[in-house]
Design a protein around this motif. Structure first.
Motif, PDB file in Angstrom:
ATOM      1  N   CYS A 250      -5.430  -1.885   6.452  1.00  0.00           N
ATOM      2  CA  CYS A 250      -5.212  -1.427   7.822  1.00  0.00           C
ATOM      3  C   CYS A 250      -3.880  -0.688   7.938  1.00  0.00           C
ATOM      4  N   ILE A 251      -3.917   0.451   8.599  1.00  0.00           N
ATOM      5  CA  ILE A 251      -2.709   1.219   8.886  1.00  0.00           C
ATOM      6  C   ILE A 251      -2.437   1.023  10.370  1.00  0.00           C
TER       7      ILE A 251
ATOM      8  N   TYR B 278       0.237   5.474  12.778  1.00  0.00           N
ATOM      9  CA  TYR B 278       0.506   6.720  12.067  1.00  0.00           C
ATOM     10  C   TYR B 278       0.251   7.909  12.995  1.00  0.00           C
TER      11      TYR B 278
ATOM     12  N   PHE C 118       0.353   5.395   0.421  1.00  0.00           N
ATOM     13  CA  PHE C 118      -0.652   6.280   1.006  1.00  0.00           C
ATOM     14  C   PHE C 118      -0.200   7.726   0.804  1.00  0.00           C
TER      15      PHE C 118
ATOM     16  N   CYS D  15       0.827  -1.203   0.000  1.00  0.00           N
ATOM     17  CA  CYS D  15       0.000   0.000   0.000  1.00  0.00           C
ATOM     18  C   CYS D  15       0.862   1.255   0.000  1.00  0.00           C
TER      19      CYS D  15
ATOM     20  N   SER E 212      -4.192   3.819  15.036  1.00  0.00           N
ATOM     21  CA  SER E 212      -4.300   2.774  14.018  1.00  0.00           C
ATOM     22  C   SER E 212      -5.730   2.805  13.491  1.00  0.00           C
TER      23      SER E 212
ATOM     24  N   CYS F 212      -8.462   0.873  10.280  1.00  0.00           N
ATOM     25  CA  CYS F 212      -8.692  -0.019   9.143  1.00  0.00           C
ATOM     26  C   CYS F 212      -9.780   0.560   8.242  1.00  0.00           C
TER      27      CYS F 212
ATOM     28  N   GLN G  43      -5.040   5.994  -1.882  1.00  0.00           N
ATOM     29  CA  GLN G  43      -4.459   4.731  -1.427  1.00  0.00           C
ATOM     30  C   GLN G  43      -4.263   3.832  -2.649  1.00  0.00           C
TER      31      GLN G  43
END
Length: 201
Positions: A156-157, A160, A5, A3, A187, A189, A16
């Protein structure tokens, strides 16, 4: 899955770009590229000025987010041509060059961009093509592989910077004050539903 971003703060656009590796046992290609373009809320991320001052100690350390923001659902019911996407962001054409027919956004995002903008809702819709994402069957429920269906993909990140952290203290006179003392981490998703032309996509 890989991914990339990107946020463009001026147009409040989030891009994304996903590279989904194919499964050989299903006769799929080596990989497929999908792009999801959506509007973001400025309050969900820290400013670029604050980000530029961020200094991360021990960058190789595995980080644990302070807050889990859960899952956000996105029904991507519009397709956009990367070559005609500058109204949304000038970066889409480059980032999503390999996703000529698989770059998606939604009516909800179009409405968000048109508020407080010089471009009207209909003006933005002229650069998008409607899809039947909500009306067609899920790919898992389709028996024929050559019919359009609704595919789902989770992104899912895990960590960040999502805001500024404030601490409490006292000034020289003893008055309680709040002051900036760091970066808050989160976090989140994203659950994307989008239309594909056949189940092998």
């Amino acid at each position: 899955m890989y991914c990339t971003f990107l946020l463009t703060s001026f147009q409040e656009t989030k891009i994304q770009r996903l590279i989904v590796l194919g499964e050989q046992e299903r006769d799929e290609g080596r990989y497929q590229v999908v792009c999801f373009v959506s509007k973001f809320n400025r309050n969900d991320f820290i400013s670029s000025d604050s980000m530029s001052k961020l200094r991360q100690k021990n960058p190789g350390t595995i980080r644990t987010p302070e807050e889990d923001l859960g899952i956000e659902d996105h029904t991507m019911n519009l397709a956009i041509d990367p070559k005609k996407s500058s109204q949304f962001s000038k970066h889409i054409e480059t980032m999503c060059a390999e996703a000529k027919t698989t770059t998606f956004t939604s009516v909800l995002d179009i409405k968000g961009w048109s508020k407080g903008s010089n471009v009207t809702y209909q003006g933005l819709m002229n650069f998008a093509r409607r899809l039947n994402t909500e009306k067609i069957s899920k790919c898992s429920q389709v028996s024929k592989s050559s019919v359009p269906c609704a595919c789902a993909l989770d992104v899912c990140i895990g960590w960040y910077p999502c805001g500024l952290k404030y601490c409490h203290g006292r000034d020289p006179a003893g008055k309680i004050i709040n002051y900036r003392c760091g970066i808050k981490t989160c976090s989140k998703c994203h659950h994307f539903t989008y239309q594909v032309q056949d189940r092998h996509f």
